[in-house]
Design a protein around this motif. Structure first.
Motif, mmCIF file in Angstrom:
data_model
loop_
_atom_site.group_PDB
_atom_site.id
_atom_site.type_symbol
_atom_site.label_atom_id
_atom_site.label_comp_id
_atom_site.label_asym_id
_atom_site.label_seq_id
_atom_site.Cartn_x
_atom_site.Cartn_y
_atom_site.Cartn_z
ATOM 1 N N VAL A 40 -81.671 -44.064 88.357
ATOM 2 C CA VAL A 40 -81.918 -42.915 89.216
ATOM 3 C C VAL A 40 -80.640 -42.132 89.512
ATOM 4 C CG1 VAL A 40 -82.846 -42.160 91.438
ATOM 5 C CG2 VAL A 40 -83.934 -44.050 90.210
ATOM 6 N N GLU A 41 -79.580 -42.818 89.856
ATOM 7 C CA GLU A 41 -78.339 -42.110 90.202
ATOM 8 C C GLU A 41 -77.806 -41.326 89.011
ATOM 9 O OE1 GLU A 41 -77.457 -41.769 93.336
ATOM 10 O OE2 GLU A 41 -79.142 -43.094 93.796
ATOM 11 N N GLU A 42 -77.900 -41.910 87.819
ATOM 12 C CA GLU A 42 -77.464 -41.203 86.615
ATOM 13 C C GLU A 42 -78.342 -39.967 86.383
ATOM 14 O OE1 GLU A 42 -76.800 -41.960 81.825
ATOM 15 O OE2 GLU A 42 -77.112 -43.678 83.138
ATOM 16 N N LEU A 80 -91.388 -33.797 87.501
ATOM 17 C CA LEU A 80 -90.791 -35.134 87.561
ATOM 18 C C LEU A 80 -91.367 -35.943 88.729
ATOM 19 C CD1 LEU A 80 -87.064 -34.283 86.764
ATOM 20 C CD2 LEU A 80 -88.635 -35.603 85.318
ATOM 21 N N LEU A 81 -91.520 -35.318 89.886
ATOM 22 C CA LEU A 81 -92.088 -36.006 91.053
ATOM 23 C C LEU A 81 -93.522 -36.456 90.775
ATOM 24 C CD1 LEU A 81 -90.677 -33.730 93.882
ATOM 25 C CD2 LEU A 81 -90.093 -36.141 93.506
ATOM 26 N N SER A 82 -94.273 -35.614 90.106
ATOM 27 C CA SER A 82 -95.656 -35.941 89.768
ATOM 28 C C SER A 82 -95.717 -37.142 88.824
ATOM 29 C CB SER A 82 -96.331 -34.726 89.128
ATOM 30 O OG SER A 82 -97.653 -35.027 88.784
ATOM 31 N N ILE A 83 -94.898 -37.112 87.778
ATOM 32 C CA ILE A 83 -94.876 -38.202 86.802
ATOM 33 C C ILE A 83 -94.484 -39.509 87.478
ATOM 34 C CG2 ILE A 83 -93.641 -39.099 84.784
ATOM 35 C CD1 ILE A 83 -93.449 -36.096 83.845
ATOM 36 N N LEU A 84 -93.428 -39.479 88.259
ATOM 37 C CA LEU A 84 -92.952 -40.700 88.928
ATOM 38 C C LEU A 84 -93.995 -41.249 89.891
ATOM 39 C CD1 LEU A 84 -89.270 -39.616 89.625
ATOM 40 C CD2 LEU A 84 -90.029 -41.314 87.944
ATOM 41 N N SER A 85 -94.635 -40.372 90.637
ATOM 42 C CA SER A 85 -95.654 -40.799 91.598
ATOM 43 C C SER A 85 -96.844 -41.424 90.881
ATOM 44 C CB SER A 85 -96.117 -39.618 92.451
ATOM 45 O OG SER A 85 -95.048 -39.130 93.226
ATOM 46 N N GLY A 103 -96.183 -44.900 89.590
ATOM 47 C CA GLY A 103 -95.831 -45.911 90.578
ATOM 48 C C GLY A 103 -94.343 -46.137 90.752
ATOM 49 N N LYS A 104 -93.544 -45.213 90.309
ATOM 50 C CA LYS A 104 -92.084 -45.305 90.459
ATOM 51 C C LYS A 104 -91.705 -44.653 91.795
ATOM 52 C CE LYS A 104 -91.552 -47.171 86.420
ATOM 53 N NZ LYS A 104 -91.080 -48.539 86.280
ATOM 54 N N THR A 105 -92.130 -45.317 92.869
ATOM 55 C CA THR A 105 -92.040 -44.704 94.191
ATOM 56 C C THR A 105 -90.611 -44.520 94.696
ATOM 57 O OG1 THR A 105 -92.387 -46.884 95.177
ATOM 58 C CG2 THR A 105 -94.330 -45.473 94.905
ATOM 59 N N ILE A 106 -89.743 -45.469 94.436
ATOM 60 C CA ILE A 106 -88.370 -45.340 94.939
ATOM 61 C C ILE A 106 -87.641 -44.236 94.187
ATOM 62 C CG2 ILE A 106 -86.147 -46.518 95.267
ATOM 63 C CD1 ILE A 106 -88.478 -47.282 97.244
ATOM 64 N N ALA A 107 -87.870 -44.143 92.872
ATOM 65 C CA ALA A 107 -87.269 -43.048 92.096
ATOM 66 C C ALA A 107 -87.806 -41.706 92.600
ATOM 67 C CB ALA A 107 -87.554 -43.226 90.606
ATOM 68 N N ALA A 108 -89.116 -41.640 92.855
ATOM 69 C CA ALA A 108 -89.724 -40.402 93.372
ATOM 70 C C ALA A 108 -89.146 -40.065 94.741
ATOM 71 C CB ALA A 108 -91.239 -40.544 93.454
ATOM 72 N N LEU A 109 -88.992 -41.055 95.594
ATOM 73 C CA LEU A 109 -88.428 -40.856 96.926
ATOM 74 C C LEU A 109 -87.003 -40.299 96.841
ATOM 75 C CD1 LEU A 109 -88.601 -41.336 100.042
ATOM 76 C CD2 LEU A 109 -87.670 -43.617 99.581
ATOM 77 N N LYS A 110 -86.187 -40.903 95.985
ATOM 78 C CA LYS A 110 -84.797 -40.448 95.845
ATOM 79 C C LYS A 110 -84.723 -39.046 95.259
ATOM 80 C CE LYS A 110 -82.606 -44.981 95.613
ATOM 81 N NZ LYS A 110 -81.791 -45.903 94.802
ATOM 82 N N LEU A 111 -85.598 -38.749 94.295
ATOM 83 C CA LEU A 111 -85.615 -37.415 93.704
ATOM 84 C C LEU A 111 -86.065 -36.375 94.728
ATOM 85 C CD1 LEU A 111 -85.261 -35.558 91.251
ATOM 86 C CD2 LEU A 111 -87.610 -36.149 90.580
ATOM 87 N N LEU A 112 -87.078 -36.710 95.503
ATOM 88 C CA LEU A 112 -87.546 -35.792 96.539
ATOM 89 C C LEU A 112 -86.451 -35.560 97.578
ATOM 90 C CD1 LEU A 112 -89.663 -34.036 97.876
ATOM 91 C CD2 LEU A 112 -90.701 -36.101 98.837
ATOM 92 N N ASN A 113 -85.789 -36.605 97.988
ATOM 93 C CA ASN A 113 -84.689 -36.483 98.949
ATOM 94 C C ASN A 113 -83.572 -35.602 98.373
ATOM 95 O OD1 ASN A 113 -83.564 -37.246 101.539
ATOM 96 N ND2 ASN A 113 -82.082 -38.431 100.372
ATOM 97 N N PHE A 114 -83.251 -35.795 97.111
ATOM 98 C CA PHE A 114 -82.254 -34.977 96.407
ATOM 99 C C PHE A 114 -82.646 -33.495 96.474
ATOM 100 C CE2 PHE A 114 -81.121 -32.817 92.427
ATOM 101 C CZ PHE A 114 -79.781 -33.110 92.270
ATOM 102 N N GLY A 115 -83.902 -33.209 96.175
ATOM 103 C CA GLY A 115 -84.385 -31.832 96.214
ATOM 104 C C GLY A 115 -84.356 -31.233 97.606
ATOM 105 N N LEU A 116 -84.725 -32.043 98.597
ATOM 106 C CA LEU A 116 -84.711 -31.560 99.986
ATOM 107 C C LEU A 116 -83.290 -31.264 100.448
ATOM 108 C CD1 LEU A 116 -87.356 -33.952 101.580
ATOM 109 C CD2 LEU A 116 -87.573 -31.470 101.317
ATOM 110 N N GLU A 117 -82.353 -32.139 100.092
ATOM 111 C CA GLU A 117 -80.961 -31.950 100.502
ATOM 112 C C GLU A 117 -80.360 -30.683 99.914
ATOM 113 O OE1 GLU A 117 -78.991 -35.581 99.387
ATOM 114 O OE2 GLU A 117 -79.756 -36.656 101.145
#
Length: 193
Positions: free
Chosen positions: A61-63, A83-88, A91-105
């Motif tokens: 995820v970080e990469e 990407l958020l749709s695919i991850l969700s 079931g890649k919830t933590i990756a989706a969470l981190k990506l969403l947080n990245f986008g919000l920030e």
């Protein structure tokens, strides 16, 4: 070639990335992609999207976030909603969470439906505190307050003994702590196809 100061043609970057990708060497393909971007080559975005998606799916995820940041800095497209749709869905919830947080920030444009997909996936996976945390961020940014499963989240928080969070969330919603509707940020995350 790159280390010796030569700029390979765009097609060479593509061939090398495709070959590495097909061999399952995603992180190596990602490094070639990074080199390509740093050299100003902004082509082959379909392949770039596949590489970023594969990094996220494999837990790098970080990469992946670093590559998305590089793409954004170079004015290249990143379709966070896709990407958020695919991850969700996968079931890649933590990756989706981190990506969403990245986008919000970064105040990226993210559709309400993408927020809801991530929240639904987190709640379904039993990650209620994660769902609570990101929902609060979404609401602070002016995002959704009318998520269809909001009451389910509050109920789950209470059942798990997280009554303080459930109470805070209830008050935020009842008190109109955030505006309804889609948050459209300052930065446009251009679209990778």
């Amino acid at each position: 070639m790159v280390e010796d100061g030569h700029l390979p043609e765009s097609g060479i970057f593509k061939s090398v990335m495709e070959s590495l990708f097909e061999d399952g060497r995603i992180q190596t393909a990602s490094r070639v992609m990074k080199s390509m971007m740093e050299k100003g080559v902004k082509e082959h975005m379909d392949l770039v999207f596949k590489i970023v998606e594969a990094l996220l799916m494999r837990g790098h995820v970080e990469e992946a976030l670093g590559r998305i940041e590089l793409l954004m800095q170079n004015g290249c497209a990143t379709n966070l909603d896709c990407l958020l749709s695919i991850l969700s869905e996968k079931g890649k919830t933590i990756a989706a969470l981190k990506l969403l947080n990245f986008g919000l920030e970064r105040d990226c444009n993210i559709d309400v439906s993408s927020y809801e997909k991530v929240l639904d996936a987190l709640l379904t996976a039993g990650k209620t505190l994660n769902a609570y945390s990101i929902l609060c961020k979404i609401m602070e940014k002016g995002g959704i307050t009318n998520w269809s499963r909001l009451e389910d989240l509050i109920k789950s928080l209470n059942q798990e003994g997280n009554t303080k969070q459930a109470d805070i969330l209830s008050r935020m919603v009842k008190g109109g702590g955030a505006a309804s509707g889609s948050k459209k940020g300052k930065k446009q995350a251009p679209v990778l196809s």
